[in-house]
Every structure is written in structure tokens, then in C-alpha cells.
Design an enzyme around this catalytic site. Structure first.
Site, PDB file in Angstrom:
ATOM      1  NE  ARG A  78      24.072 -32.408  27.109  1.00 19.43           N
ATOM      2  CZ  ARG A  78      23.351 -31.680  27.953  1.00 19.43           C
ATOM      3  NH1 ARG A  78      22.047 -31.784  27.943  1.00 19.43           N
ATOM      4  NH2 ARG A  78      23.924 -30.862  28.809  1.00 19.43           N
ATOM      5  CD  GLN A 131      25.421 -26.923  29.834  1.00 19.89           C
ATOM      6  OE1 GLN A 131      25.218 -27.341  28.700  1.00 19.89           O
ATOM      7  NE2 GLN A 131      24.650 -27.254  30.835  1.00 19.89           N
ATOM      8  CG  HIS A 165      20.869 -23.488  35.966  1.00 22.82           C
ATOM      9  ND1 HIS A 165      21.894 -22.583  36.098  1.00 22.82           N
ATOM     10  CD2 HIS A 165      21.357 -24.504  35.206  1.00 22.82           C
ATOM     11  CE1 HIS A 165      22.957 -23.034  35.448  1.00 22.82           C
ATOM     12  NE2 HIS A 165      22.660 -24.197  34.906  1.00 22.82           N
ATOM     13  CE1 TYR A 201      31.885 -19.675  33.984  1.00 28.85           C
ATOM     14  CE2 TYR A 201      31.175 -20.188  36.218  1.00 28.85           C
ATOM     15  CZ  TYR A 201      30.878 -19.870  34.908  1.00 28.85           C
ATOM     16  OH  TYR A 201      29.570 -19.746  34.520  1.00 28.85           O
ATOM     17  N   PRO A 202      35.783 -22.863  37.785  1.00 32.32           N
ATOM     18  CG  PRO A 202      37.356 -23.061  39.527  1.00 32.32           C
ATOM     19  CD  PRO A 202      37.027 -22.248  38.300  1.00 32.32           C
ATOM     20  CG  MET A 203      30.229 -23.978  39.594  1.00 28.33           C
ATOM     21  SD  MET A 203      28.716 -23.205  38.932  1.00 28.33           S
ATOM     22  CE  MET A 203      27.740 -22.935  40.409  1.00 28.33           C
ATOM     23  CE  LYS A 218      24.382 -24.958  41.927  1.00 24.90           C
ATOM     24  NZ  LYS A 218      23.477 -26.021  41.479  1.00 24.90           N
TER      25      LYS A 218
HETATM   26  O1  76R Z   1      21.822 -30.724  31.205  1.00 28.43           O
HETATM   27  C1  76R Z   1      20.932 -29.971  30.747  1.00 28.43           C
HETATM   28  O2  76R Z   1      21.066 -29.289  29.724  1.00 28.43           O
HETATM   29  C2  76R Z   1      19.672 -29.883  31.534  1.00 28.43           C
HETATM   30  C3  76R Z   1      19.540 -28.624  32.282  1.00 28.43           C
HETATM   31  C4  76R Z   1      20.803 -28.215  33.057  1.00 28.43           C
HETATM   32  C5  76R Z   1      21.347 -28.808  34.197  1.00 28.43           C
HETATM   33  C6  76R Z   1      20.869 -30.031  34.968  1.00 28.43           C
HETATM   34  C7  76R Z   1      21.634 -27.106  32.705  1.00 28.43           C
HETATM   35  C8  76R Z   1      21.451 -26.305  31.588  1.00 28.43           C
HETATM   36  N1  76R Z   1      22.646 -26.995  33.632  1.00 28.43           N
HETATM   37  C9  76R Z   1      22.512 -28.025  34.542  1.00 28.43           C
HETATM   38  C10 76R Z   1      23.336 -28.309  35.629  1.00 28.43           C
HETATM   39 MN1  76R Z   1      24.004 -25.500  33.774  1.00 28.43          MN
HETATM   40  N2  76R Z   1      25.384 -24.036  33.859  1.00 28.43           N
HETATM   41  C11 76R Z   1      26.173 -23.749  34.949  1.00 28.43           C
HETATM   42  C12 76R Z   1      26.816 -22.476  34.730  1.00 28.43           C
HETATM   43  O3  76R Z   1      27.779 -19.025  36.210  1.00 28.43           O
HETATM   44  C13 76R Z   1      26.833 -19.596  36.794  1.00 28.43           C
HETATM   45  O4  76R Z   1      25.978 -18.954  37.436  1.00 28.43           O
HETATM   46  C14 76R Z   1      26.705 -21.091  36.746  1.00 28.43           C
HETATM   47  C15 76R Z   1      27.654 -21.765  35.753  1.00 28.43           C
HETATM   48  C16 76R Z   1      26.440 -22.035  33.487  1.00 28.43           C
HETATM   49  C17 76R Z   1      26.854 -20.751  32.812  1.00 28.43           C
HETATM   50  C18 76R Z   1      25.531 -23.021  32.944  1.00 28.43           C
HETATM   51  C19 76R Z   1      24.940 -22.943  31.691  1.00 28.43           C
HETATM   52  N3  76R Z   1      24.729 -26.298  35.499  1.00 28.43           N
HETATM   53  C20 76R Z   1      24.375 -27.483  36.046  1.00 28.43           C
HETATM   54  C21 76R Z   1      25.204 -27.745  37.200  1.00 28.43           C
HETATM   55  C22 76R Z   1      25.134 -28.972  38.107  1.00 28.43           C
HETATM   56  C23 76R Z   1      24.308 -28.560  39.305  1.00 28.43           C
HETATM   57  C24 76R Z   1      23.963 -29.626  40.275  1.00 28.43           C
HETATM   58  O5  76R Z   1      23.983 -30.820  39.927  1.00 28.43           O
HETATM   59  O6  76R Z   1      23.647 -29.244  41.418  1.00 28.43           O
HETATM   60  C25 76R Z   1      26.052 -26.663  37.326  1.00 28.43           C
HETATM   61  C26 76R Z   1      27.122 -26.454  38.365  1.00 28.43           C
HETATM   62  C27 76R Z   1      25.743 -25.761  36.258  1.00 28.43           C
HETATM   63  C28 76R Z   1      26.346 -24.539  36.065  1.00 28.43           C
HETATM   64  N4  76R Z   1      23.279 -24.747  31.996  1.00 28.43           N
HETATM   65  C29 76R Z   1      22.291 -25.274  31.203  1.00 28.43           C
HETATM   66  C30 76R Z   1      23.897 -23.748  31.258  1.00 28.43           C
HETATM   67  C31 76R Z   1      23.276 -23.660  29.963  1.00 28.43           C
HETATM   68  C32 76R Z   1      23.687 -22.700  28.855  1.00 28.43           C
HETATM   69  C33 76R Z   1      22.278 -24.612  29.941  1.00 28.43           C
HETATM   70  C34 76R Z   1      21.309 -24.936  28.789  1.00 28.43           C
HETATM   71  C35 76R Z   1      21.911 -26.057  28.003  1.00 28.43           C
HETATM   72  C36 76R Z   1      21.096 -26.448  26.814  1.00 28.43           C
HETATM   73  O7  76R Z   1      19.891 -26.603  26.948  1.00 28.43           O
HETATM   74  O8  76R Z   1      21.712 -26.566  25.745  1.00 28.43           O
END
Ligand code: 76R
Length: 248
Positions: A130, A184, A171, A144-146, A148
Site C-alpha cells: 500500500r 483509493q 469514514h 482532488y486535494p482536501m 480537514k
Molecule cells: O487506510 C485504510 O484503508 C483504513 C481506513 C481509512 C483511513 C485511515 C480510509 C478508508 N481512509 C482513511 C484516511 Mn479515506 N478517503 C478520503 C476521501 O470526499 C471525501 O469526503 C473524502 C475524500 C475518500 C473518497 C476516501 C475513500 N481518507 C483518509 C484520510 C486521512 C485523514 C486523516 O489522517 O485525518 C483522508 C483525507 C481520506 C479521504 N477511504 C477509505 C476511502 C475509501 C474508499 C476507503 C476504504 C478503503 C478500503 O478499505 O479499501
């Protein structure tokens, strides 16, 4: 002070968006266009070699809409290698007919909000895979960038770890319900670029981008804390597609 979440970093990522000067490109003699395409294919084969050697991954896309024409995504172990890939392209003939309208620098990031089994991340094949991924071959990409949010009561960085963990769990649950339909790639960019993360989604069905992002808008981590930049969506190009795209 709230506890910072610990993160693991992998390969550096450059999302390099280019606009094409079609007028200039079309006015080039056909044989010069052909040699420019050949030069590009030499570069894409070098990129492919890096991927075969597990020293990075590259992919290219045609972007829909006015924000860009092409997107090159490069993952490399070091910033030096990333810069080398970018500079080599900039020196090419085709680059004379492109302008780098937008780019994004970040690094593949995994956070430990959602607990993982007690494994050594340095050797665990799943985690290493990963952190150093081969870019998926799906038909479509959405980038897209984002951030918090850090505003009044909605300051992500002032929340206790447990609250953030709970929101990230929720989430992740939404994300996991899209398993198999979307991949993702979260890249961290605090201190590297203008936003805090780059989100790259890969799917064979562009509607999955819409449905996933929409569903997450109702989830607290995004509803309350998500701030988003421009969305760019594209179609993956094979080398043959790239040649066809550039053929006028
Ligand atoms: O890494 C992992 O799979 C564990 C769970 C997980 C984390 C820690 C996870 C799962 N994400 C994590 C962290 Mn995510 N993610 C986004 C977006 O559009 C939006 O509203 C947000 C944009 C999407 C679409 C998405 C998809 N994720 C994060 C972080 C870091 C946050 C922090 O550290 O504070 C961001 C910014 C972020 C944003 N996330 C998943 C997904 C998907 C599809 C999963 C499931 C992945 C899987 O299980 O295969």
C-alpha cells in the site's frame, strides 16, 4: 495538545496536469510530431521499467473539461527521482507544446487511526504494497486535494484522538462498502503542497466517484471537517491511446 496520529509514508507522488497547445502541435510538421511521440514513448518505457523494477509507478490520463488536457501521475521512492522524471519530460519536444497548469506534490500515506494487527510495517507485504503501490489500471481517475477544517469548534486538530479515531472508523466503513468498485490512494501533503491531502480514486465506473463522494459528504469526517479543492476526472490512456490522442 491533542495527540497527532502517527503515519507511515511510502513513495512520493507527483500529479502533473498539462494543457496542450493544440494549435502549435498541429502546426508542427508530421515527421516532427512523430519523432516527438517516439521520444515520449521512450520516456513511457523508462517509466514502465521503473514499475517493473518496483521502483515506482506511472500512469497517464486524458482529463475531461477545461482544467487540463493530460495528467501524468508518477510515484517514486525519492524526490530526486520524481524531479528527474518531471525534468526529463520538460526537456522533451512534446513539452514545448504543453503548459503545466496544475501540479500536486504529496507522499503516499497510511495513518493508524483504524487499528491494524501488530505487524512490522517495514516488512509486512500488505502495508509495503500500500505504501509503494502500482497504480491501478482502472479506466477512470478522480483527483482532488482536501483539508480537514480548523475553524472555531470545527477544528479537527484540536479534537482528542479518540473522537478522530471514531470518525475515521465511520469514514473507513463507508469506504469499505465500495470495496471492489473503487481503489483509493491517500497522499499526504502537509508541508509539501497547498492542501493537506491528495485524494486519488480509481474506478471502472465514473458514477462510483459521484456516489462515494456524495455518501461521504453525510459522514461527520467530511460533512463537518472536509474542505475540498478542484475535482479533476480523467480516462486512463494506454501507450496506444496516448499515440492516438496525440495524432492529429
Ligand atoms: O487506510 C485504510 O484503508 C483504513 C481506513 C481509512 C483511513 C485511515 C480510509 C478508508 N481512509 C482513511 C484516511 Mn479515506 N478517503 C478520503 C476521501 O470526499 C471525501 O469526503 C473524502 C475524500 C475518500 C473518497 C476516501 C475513500 N481518507 C483518509 C484520510 C486521512 C485523514 C486523516 O489522517 O485525518 C483522508 C483525507 C481520506 C479521504 N477511504 C477509505 C476511502 C475509501 C474508499 C476507503 C476504504 C478503503 C478500503 O478499505 O479499501
Amino acid at each position: 495538545m491533542s495527540e497527532a496520529v502517527s503515519t507511515l509514508e511510502g513513495w512520493y507522488a507527483l500529479h502533473d496536469f498539462r494543457q496542450i497547445d493544440w494549435t502549435g502541435w498541429k502546426s508542427l510538421a508530421a515527421d516532427e510530431r512523430k519523432s516527438a511521440i517516439d521520444e515520449l514513448l521512450t520516456q513511457t518505457s523508462i517509466w514502465g521499467q521503473s514499475e517493473d523494477d518496483k521502483q515506482g509507478s506511472s500512469a497517464f490520463y486524458v482529463i475531461i473539461g477545461h482544467k487540463a488536457d493530460l495528467l501524468f501521475v508518477h510515484l517514486r521512492p525519492t524526490l530526486e527521482e520524481l524531479s528527474q522524471v518531471e525534468t526529463q519530460f520538460n526537456k522533451s519536444k512534446l513539452a514545448e507544446f504543453t503548459s503545466p497548469d496544475y501540479s500536486y506534490l504529496s507522499v503516499v500515506e497510511l495513518s493508524n487511526y483504524v487499528s491494524k494487527p501488530d505487524v512490522d510495517p517495514e516488512t509486512d507485504p500488505y502495508i509495503q504494497g500500500r505504501l509503494k503501490p502500482t497504480l491501478p489500471k482502472n479506466k477512470h481517475v478522480c483527483f482532488y486535494p482536501m483539508n480537514k477544517k480548523r475553524e472555531g469548534n470545527d477544528n479537527w486538530y484540536m479534537l482528542p484522538m479518540e473522537e478522530r479515531r471514531e470518525m475515521m472508523r465511520s469514514h473507513g466503513m463507508i469506504g469499505r462498502s465500495y470495496a471492489g468498485r473503487v481503489t483509493q490512494l491517500i497522499t499526504g501533503s502537509v508541508g509539501l503542497d497547498d492542501w493537506e491531502w491528495g485524494v486519488s480514486l480509481f474506478s471502472d465506473d465514473p458514477l462510483v466517484f459521484k456516489k462515494l463522494v456524495y455518501e461521504m459528504r453525510f459522514d461527520e469526517a467530511s460533512a463537518r471537517f472536509g474542505e475540498f479543492g478542484s475535482f479533476l476526472v480523467g480516462n486512463r490512456l494506454s501507450e496506444e491511446d496516448l499515440i492516438n490522442y496525440l495524432t492529429v
